[in-house]
Design a protein around this motif. Sequence first.
Motif, mmCIF file in Angstrom:
data_model
loop_
_atom_site.group_PDB
_atom_site.id
_atom_site.type_symbol
_atom_site.label_atom_id
_atom_site.label_comp_id
_atom_site.label_asym_id
_atom_site.label_seq_id
_atom_site.Cartn_x
_atom_site.Cartn_y
_atom_site.Cartn_z
ATOM 1 N N LYS A 74 27.407 -14.783 -50.742
ATOM 2 C CA LYS A 74 28.217 -13.669 -50.215
ATOM 3 C C LYS A 74 29.205 -14.160 -49.171
ATOM 4 O O LYS A 74 30.400 -13.853 -49.243
ATOM 5 N N ASP A 77 31.894 -16.409 -50.790
ATOM 6 C CA ASP A 77 32.919 -15.629 -51.476
ATOM 7 C C ASP A 77 33.832 -14.929 -50.466
ATOM 8 O O ASP A 77 35.060 -14.891 -50.637
ATOM 9 N N LEU A 81 37.992 -14.530 -49.765
ATOM 10 C CA LEU A 81 38.621 -13.205 -49.885
ATOM 11 C C LEU A 81 39.519 -12.879 -48.702
ATOM 12 O O LEU A 81 40.518 -12.189 -48.853
ATOM 13 N N ARG A 163 36.038 -15.860 -63.583
ATOM 14 C CA ARG A 163 35.799 -15.692 -62.144
ATOM 15 C C ARG A 163 34.324 -15.517 -61.816
ATOM 16 O O ARG A 163 33.911 -14.474 -61.287
ATOM 17 N N TYR A 165 30.350 -17.350 -60.589
ATOM 18 C CA TYR A 165 29.542 -18.372 -59.927
ATOM 19 C C TYR A 165 28.280 -18.614 -60.752
ATOM 20 O O TYR A 165 27.662 -17.660 -61.237
ATOM 21 N N SER B 170 22.352 -20.548 -64.921
ATOM 22 C CA SER B 170 22.811 -19.205 -65.279
ATOM 23 C C SER B 170 23.933 -18.704 -64.367
ATOM 24 O O SER B 170 24.065 -19.133 -63.221
ATOM 25 N N ARG B 171 24.714 -17.798 -64.878
ATOM 26 C CA ARG B 171 25.753 -17.102 -64.117
ATOM 27 C C ARG B 171 25.050 -16.090 -63.225
ATOM 28 O O ARG B 171 24.176 -15.354 -63.701
ATOM 29 N N PHE B 172 25.409 -16.085 -61.944
ATOM 30 C CA PHE B 172 24.640 -15.185 -61.066
ATOM 31 C C PHE B 172 25.478 -14.305 -60.147
ATOM 32 O O PHE B 172 24.939 -13.419 -59.495
ATOM 33 N N ALA B 173 26.797 -14.529 -60.096
ATOM 34 C CA ALA B 173 27.597 -13.650 -59.233
ATOM 35 C C ALA B 173 29.069 -13.711 -59.640
ATOM 36 O O ALA B 173 29.507 -14.656 -60.299
ATOM 37 N N LYS B 174 29.806 -12.703 -59.239
ATOM 38 C CA LYS B 174 31.232 -12.636 -59.537
ATOM 39 C C LYS B 174 32.041 -13.180 -58.368
ATOM 40 O O LYS B 174 31.808 -12.812 -57.209
ATOM 41 N N ALA B 175 33.000 -14.044 -58.687
ATOM 42 C CA ALA B 175 33.862 -14.607 -57.645
ATOM 43 C C ALA B 175 34.947 -13.604 -57.255
ATOM 44 O O ALA B 175 35.351 -12.771 -58.063
ATOM 45 N N TRP B 176 35.434 -13.717 -56.024
ATOM 46 C CA TRP B 176 36.383 -12.756 -55.452
ATOM 47 C C TRP B 176 35.824 -11.337 -55.551
ATOM 48 O O TRP B 176 36.522 -10.385 -55.794
ATOM 49 N N ASN B 177 34.523 -11.242 -55.429
ATOM 50 C CA ASN B 177 33.898 -9.941 -55.601
ATOM 51 C C ASN B 177 32.614 -9.783 -54.781
ATOM 52 O O ASN B 177 32.501 -8.846 -53.982
ATOM 53 N N VAL B 178 31.669 -10.725 -54.962
ATOM 54 C CA VAL B 178 30.347 -10.565 -54.357
ATOM 55 C C VAL B 178 30.400 -10.531 -52.821
ATOM 56 O O VAL B 178 29.536 -9.939 -52.169
ATOM 57 N N GLY B 179 31.466 -11.107 -52.248
ATOM 58 C CA GLY B 179 31.600 -11.119 -50.795
ATOM 59 C C GLY B 179 32.292 -9.900 -50.215
ATOM 60 O O GLY B 179 32.391 -9.743 -48.995
ATOM 61 N N LYS B 180 32.750 -9.023 -51.093
ATOM 62 C CA LYS B 180 33.494 -7.838 -50.633
ATOM 63 C C LYS B 180 32.673 -6.952 -49.705
ATOM 64 O O LYS B 180 33.210 -6.275 -48.836
ATOM 65 N N THR B 181 31.357 -6.947 -49.912
ATOM 66 C CA THR B 181 30.481 -6.101 -49.083
ATOM 67 C C THR B 181 30.529 -6.509 -47.611
ATOM 68 O O THR B 181 30.157 -5.728 -46.746
ATOM 69 N N LEU B 182 30.980 -7.747 -47.339
ATOM 70 C CA LEU B 182 31.019 -8.202 -45.945
ATOM 71 C C LEU B 182 32.320 -7.813 -45.231
ATOM 72 O O LEU B 182 32.415 -7.941 -44.006
ATOM 73 N N ILE B 183 33.295 -7.364 -46.008
ATOM 74 C CA ILE B 183 34.553 -6.963 -45.378
ATOM 75 C C ILE B 183 34.291 -5.707 -44.537
ATOM 76 O O ILE B 183 33.613 -4.779 -44.974
ATOM 77 N N VAL B 187 29.734 -9.933 -39.319
ATOM 78 C CA VAL B 187 29.021 -10.975 -40.048
ATOM 79 C C VAL B 187 28.731 -12.217 -39.203
ATOM 80 O O VAL B 187 28.384 -13.254 -39.720
#
Lengths: 190, 190
Positions: A74, A77, A81, A163, A165, B170-183, B187
């Motif tokens: 998180k 990423d 961003l 896009r 990870y 395995s694929r486990f997260a979306k880039a330019w996306n999963v970190g959006k919750t921290l905006i 942090v």
Amino acid sequence: MKVEIGAKNCLYPMPTTLVGALVNDKPNYITIAHVGIMDLGSISLGMGKSHYTNAGIRANGTFSVNIPSTKMVKKTDYCGLVSGKTQDKSDLFKTFYGKLKTAPMIDQCSINMECKLIKTVDFPTHDVFVGQILETYCDESVLTDGMVDFEKVHPILFVMNNRSYWKLGSRFAKAWNVGKTLINEPVSEK
Amino acid sequence: MKVEIGAKNCLYPMPTTLVGALVNDKPNYITIAHVGIMDLGSISLGMGKSHYTNAGIRANGTFSVNIPSTKMVKKTDYCGLVSGKTQDKSDLFKTFYGKLKTAPMIDQCSINMECKLIKTVDFPTHDVFVGQILETYCDESVLTDGMVDFEKVHPILFVMNNRSYWKLGSRFAKAWNVGKTLINEPVSEK
């Protein structure tokens, strides 16, 4: 059946890194996965010219390359961003310094490479910064017999196409070894 | 607890590639995992100056970057063990050509990138060849909705430290996306 998909970069997955630099005397961290290895001791960073970090790398001639784990996805990423232009990212991690004093490194990343800028290769939209690794710091917990064990690092792998990870899978063969059985054998498969 | 392990390159894993070039008018293939992405459309190859392939890349100004699958690990490793100086590797795979006519590509690899040499960066022991991707060829079987799906590619990942090949997880997260919750969230974690 081969299909042409246009001039598409498919050199993936790449290791996702957090690049640290001092910008205006403050630590700043940016997510970079368009990286490379030039020769054994040097690393390249393909960084869009609009990034806030580039000026700091030029000014100090130093930067760090930090390897975040999947648990840090998180924040990793997030660093890709938001720009240091508008957001102070100096508090996001615990920062430490090594020999160079101007390459901030992330304590929470298990691997930190302290680099001296040795070349900048100019591309139309990108600065490619090449750093020579001067020292590598790592958590004792990721070592096995004194060597970095990637099974313990849990790196974040990046694929541009969709896009995403990815995790690292299992180790399955030895390099400069598994192909030895083909030496002196007929291996034509035209 | 951080320990210093010397100037150790830990920018791994890297994707293992087979680089194709015409050398003395014959296709030759060499295993290269010290690769990189410079800008979106270009790839770097860190190649020791002693390699047989380098002269062919210079002479034609072209090369290919082929992505072998884990099933091809023996032949892939073999191409890194034996030199084109002493071993004819032209029969090892089914070769095809694209637009450039001088960049031999491997039919058995699911992804083939045809490159034009645009820069050579000189290092003491290495030539770093930078190629612009002109066309990408891929097996229909690795596409999902017209996009290369790395779950179907089964790339061979390389780690230098203990000379090993790894699978992609395995694929486990979306880039330019999963970190959006921290905006817009606090942090800090100093």
